[in-house]
Design a protein around this motif. Structure first.
Motif, PDB file in Angstrom:
ATOM      1  N   ARG A   1       0.834  -1.281  -0.139  1.00 27.94           N
ATOM      2  CA  ARG A   1      -0.062   0.119   0.004  1.00 27.94           C
ATOM      3  C   ARG A   1       0.834   1.237  -0.177  1.00 27.94           C
ATOM      4  O   ARG A   1       0.439   2.310  -0.600  1.00 27.94           O
ATOM      5  CB  ARG A   1      -1.063   0.249   1.153  1.00 27.94           C
TER       6      ARG A   1
ATOM      7  N   THR B   1       1.210   4.340  -3.134  1.00 26.68           N
ATOM      8  CA  THR B   1       0.881   5.677  -3.032  1.00 26.68           C
ATOM      9  C   THR B   1       2.299   6.370  -3.700  1.00 26.68           C
ATOM     10  O   THR B   1       2.145   7.448  -4.268  1.00 26.68           O
ATOM     11  CB  THR B   1       1.133   6.118  -1.628  1.00 26.68           C
TER      12      THR B   1
ATOM     13  N   ARG C   1      -3.580  13.552  -3.065  1.00 24.77           N
ATOM     14  CA  ARG C   1      -4.260  12.567  -2.735  1.00 24.77           C
ATOM     15  C   ARG C   1      -3.435  11.369  -2.091  1.00 24.77           C
ATOM     16  O   ARG C   1      -3.746  10.766  -1.016  1.00 24.77           O
ATOM     17  CB  ARG C   1      -4.846  11.937  -4.134  1.00 24.77           C
ATOM     18  N   MET C   2      -2.333  11.165  -2.595  1.00 25.25           N
ATOM     19  CA  MET C   2      -1.503  10.163  -2.111  1.00 25.25           C
ATOM     20  C   MET C   2      -0.948  10.577  -0.603  1.00 25.25           C
ATOM     21  O   MET C   2      -0.855   9.517   0.160  1.00 25.25           O
ATOM     22  CB  MET C   2      -0.197   9.960  -3.026  1.00 25.25           C
ATOM     23  N   THR C   3      -0.527  11.777  -0.421  1.00 21.70           N
ATOM     24  CA  THR C   3      -0.047  12.135   0.997  1.00 21.70           C
ATOM     25  C   THR C   3      -1.171  12.011   2.029  1.00 21.70           C
ATOM     26  O   THR C   3      -0.844  11.762   3.048  1.00 21.70           O
ATOM     27  CB  THR C   3       0.902  13.480   0.820  1.00 21.70           C
ATOM     28  N   ASN C   4      -2.392  12.516   1.529  1.00 22.35           N
ATOM     29  CA  ASN C   4      -3.540  12.357   2.480  1.00 22.35           C
ATOM     30  C   ASN C   4      -4.013  11.087   2.702  1.00 22.35           C
ATOM     31  O   ASN C   4      -3.966  10.642   3.978  1.00 22.35           O
ATOM     32  CB  ASN C   4      -4.739  13.179   1.758  1.00 22.35           C
ATOM     33  N   LYS C   5      -3.770  10.219   1.968  1.00 23.16           N
ATOM     34  CA  LYS C   5      -3.992   8.741   2.188  1.00 23.16           C
ATOM     35  C   LYS C   5      -3.110   8.144   3.295  1.00 23.16           C
ATOM     36  O   LYS C   5      -3.202   7.308   3.829  1.00 23.16           O
ATOM     37  CB  LYS C   5      -3.810   7.908   1.058  1.00 23.16           C
TER      38      LYS C   5
ATOM     39  N   ARG D   1      -3.693   9.349   6.515  1.00 22.96           N
ATOM     40  CA  ARG D   1      -4.802   8.368   7.181  1.00 22.96           C
ATOM     41  C   ARG D   1      -4.084   7.415   7.642  1.00 22.96           C
ATOM     42  O   ARG D   1      -4.643   6.694   8.587  1.00 22.96           O
ATOM     43  CB  ARG D   1      -5.752   8.142   6.154  1.00 22.96           C
ATOM     44  N   MET D   2      -3.073   6.779   6.959  1.00 24.40           N
ATOM     45  CA  MET D   2      -2.612   5.504   7.431  1.00 24.40           C
ATOM     46  C   MET D   2      -1.693   5.670   8.664  1.00 24.40           C
ATOM     47  O   MET D   2      -1.539   4.531   9.415  1.00 24.40           O
ATOM     48  CB  MET D   2      -1.600   4.863   6.427  1.00 24.40           C
TER      49      MET D   2
END
Length: 702
Positions: free
Chosen positions: A275, A279, A289-293, A296-297
């Motif tokens: 995962r 990203t 989008r990827m940094t926000n994901k 969240r992780m």
């Protein structure tokens, strides 16, 4: 008994009949080989379950490549080897069968009669032995086994092809790429039997990964995945494909490969890293989008153990966008959030240290390299670079911090009482803020932009009852280290260090000069603290604590200046000679000769400025400091050298003599003539000044 004896005698390895071949094949399969195969499977499962991959690097196809996994399953593999050897010893049939001379030989018959082994099952015992040696990490033994096996079964293409595939793999794992390439070329020339294709798909994938030919490796890796029966291994192989595609900047293909990993429901660590990798490969087009994901992780309780990896990935995304400030922030957050001290954190600190090094923020770089050094093993590709940089920074940073500290506290001494108290109050406020955010542990105050008054004074105590302990004062530690090096020289952290010879190690050009002034000022501070042991001068939350450090008296100011001038000199030399950072060296040395013209080594400073500007090919400035040296220090050895019109020719000659002396000394060392080695060393010190040899002859002014 008689019948049993007949059966045994009829099944001797000295006979080659259909009955003896069947008997020995049966006994091999269901006796010794079976037990060896069970041990091999147990060893393989132990290695698979215990393997710890380093996801910061390209995963190896075979886990035996992982240093910490090499010994896993060793006892089971050793048992498999012993069983295989026993099977070969007891059931090998070398005697040729009796042939009916009246029967015409076909091509198949000729091949049969030319074999060197007639037990039809025994090749599996050979294969089991070689594979067990391979997975133990005994690659030389495995290569010997498969090399012999390929000669033993040279007339049987399927077995021969499998043996040659494992032989090539054994060479690859040893790093013998030329030998592996020869085996591969020979097999392609002779053609590969279809029954050996599977082994060769693994071999060629491994070979091309090791040689860095990722474009060629990927098709074979996809074949490897197709051959694989177990989902856990298949997921790991898809991860490798994703890494290969990402390395080739095939972002969509890499994303799909990592997605395959997740679909196979692998162990959580592998899924987590897949995962993370997903990203990173899409970050170039979907940064936000990827940094926000990833953020969240980081908030998930399941990922508390992997925070260093998450913030490392975030930092990499920002770095790819050339946002160095945010990259450093992410790396630092990963460093402070990490709950483990493994290779992942070491890699993060390495990248962070390199960023600070590039930005010339050497104190922070030193901190990162020092911490990373203990987390990366000696086989890491950047281990030597880290070691070298850490050595340089250990010498340089105490001088830089000493200059900054003394400038700061002298600035405080020159302030009005009101401004001085305001500056101290700002430091105390930040101390309280940091202490509040670390309730369990009192933090060390680190330099910040709004604390310039005391920014180099890294003050702080870990717990209230430990305030008096020396090692909680970073400045005292740094200055103590310099004093130690002055007396003992640079020392490795080994037992009985104080008994070894100090003649060589204490001559480092950075620390060979007197540092008594450091002790003078340090002692004055300690005296103040002891005299006020019962008052607020011991409490970092009180002004008195900081006022005790400020040089108000003339003696304290002089001692502080001594520290500054000595630190300017040594830092300037290190920047020039160790880092080749001529601009920073110029800054320190020019300040030294301008502000402290009475420095005891002022002639060395002038001479090094002459060398510095010679290297920069600024001949007018080089001539200026050469003249200043001759004018202000006429009795200096450097003035005498530069006053000689033939100094360039002399320098060239001395360099040649130095080379000759070095060669003679090395030969004496090899022949254990140590007295001669010592004698030559003393001659070199006296006769050939190091600074003279360092002259850039081609760029020196006329």
């Amino acid at each position: 008994m008689f019948i049993g004896g007949l059966i045994i005698s009829g099944c001797s390895t000295q006979k080659n009949t259909a009955q003896s071949r069947w008997w020995h094949s049966f006994m091999t399969k269901y006796n010794t080989y079976y037990n060896g195969k069970v041990a091999y499977i147990d060893g393989s499962l132990e290695k698979e379950d215990g393997n710890k991959d380093n996801f910061t690097e390209l995963l190896p196809l075979y886990t035996v490549n992982n240093k910490n996994s090499k010994s896993l399953g060793a006892s089971n593999f050793q048992k498999a080897i012993e069983k295989s050897q026993k099977a070969i010893q007891q059931h090998s049939i070398h005697r040729r069968p009796i042939w009916n001379k009246n029967r015409k030989k076909s091509v198949k018959d000729k091949e049969w009669l030319n074999r060197k082994e007639y037990n039809p099952f025994l090749w599996k015992a050979w294969m089991l032995m070689g594979r067990s040696q391979f997975h133990m990490g005994a690659f030389e033994d495995a290569a010997s086994t498969f090399s012999y096996m390929s000669r033993l079964y040279a007339t049987q293409p399927a077995i021969y092809g499998k043996a040659r595939a494992w032989l090539a793999k054994s060479y690859v794992e040893q790093g013998l790429m030329y030998d592996a390439e020869d085996v591969i070329k020979d097999m392609y020339r002779d053609s590969i039997d279809w029954r050996a294709k599977k082994e060769w798909d693994y071999t060629l994938a491994d070979y091309y990964i090791h040689t860095g030919e990722f474009t060629k490796a990927i098709p074979y890796m996809r074949k490897v995945v197709a051959h694989e029966m177990r989902n856990k291994q298949k997921a790991r192989e898809w991860f490798i494909i994703g890494q290969l595609e990402a390395a080739l900047s095939h972002h969509q293909e890499a994303y799909k490969a990592f997605k395959h990993v997740i679909k196979l429901n692998p162990p959580y660590e592998l899924e987590f890293n897949a995962r993370i990798a997903m990203t990173e490969v899409l970050a170039s087009s979907q940064t936000s989008r990827m940094t926000n994901k990833l953020y969240r992780m980081a908030e998930s309780d399941n990922n508390k153990e992997y925070l260093d990896q998450i913030y490392y990935a975030i930092g990499n995304i920002f770095l790819a966008k050339r946002d160095t400030v945010k990259a450093i922030q992410a790396y630092e957050l990963g460093n402070t959030s990490s709950v483990r001290n493994g290779i992942e954190k070491g890699t993060l600190l390495l990248h962070l240290g390199n960023l600070y090094w590039t930005k010339e923020e050497y104190s922070d770089a030193r901190r990162c390299f020092r911490d990373a050094f203990g987390m990366l093993d000696q086989e890491h590709p950047e281990y030597e670079k880290i070691s070298d940089r850490s050595r340089i920074l250990d010498a340089l940073v105490p001088y830089i911090e000493a200059i900054h500290l003394q400038d700061s506290i002298q600035g405080l001494a020159a302030m009005s009482e009101k401004d001085r108290n305001a500056a101290i109050d700002r430091v105390i406020a930040e101390y309280k803020k940091n202490a509040k955010s670390h309730e369990e542990e009192m933090p060390t105050i680190l330099p910040t932009n709004n604390m310039s008054d005391l920014s180099a004074q890294s003050i702080g105590q870990k717990q209230e009852n430990n305030r008096l302990w020396y090692f909680y004062n970073p400045t005292a530690v740094a200055q103590g280290k310099i004093t130690f090096q002055k007396i003992w020289g640079k020392r490795e952290n080994t037992d009985h260090w104080q008994r070894s010879n100090t003649t060589v190690v204490s001559t480092d050009s950075v620390i060979q000069n007197k540092q008594d002034e450091l002790a003078v000022y340090q002692n004055s501070q300690e005296t103040i603290r002891k005299n006020n042991i019962k008052n607020d001068s011991l409490n970092p939350l009180k002004r008195a604590y900081y006022l005790a450090l400020i040089p108000f008296s003339k003696e304290q100011k002089e001692a502080s200046n001594k520290i500054i001038e000595d630190a300017l000199y040594h830092a300037g030399i290190i920047f020039k000679d160790e880092l080749n950072n001529l601009n920073r060296s110029e800054k320190y040395l020019v300040r030294l000769v301008s502000d402290y013209p009475k420095y005891e080594k002022i002639d060395d400073a002038y001479y090094n400025l002459f060398l510095l500007y010679s290297l920069k090919k600024e001949n007018a400035k080089a001539r200026y400091y050469s003249d200043a040296l001759k004018r202000n220090c006429p009795k200096s050895v450097w003035a005498e050298i530069l006053s000689n019109p033939n100094y360039i020719q002399n320098a060239k000659m001395e360099m040649q003599l130095e080379d000759s002396l070095y060669a003679a000394t090395y030969n004496a060392f090899k022949e254990s003539r140590y007295q001669e080695v010592t004698s030559n060393e003393e001659i070199s010190k006296k006769k050939y000044p190091l600074g003279l040899i360092a002259i850039s002859l081609s760029s020196s002014p006329d």
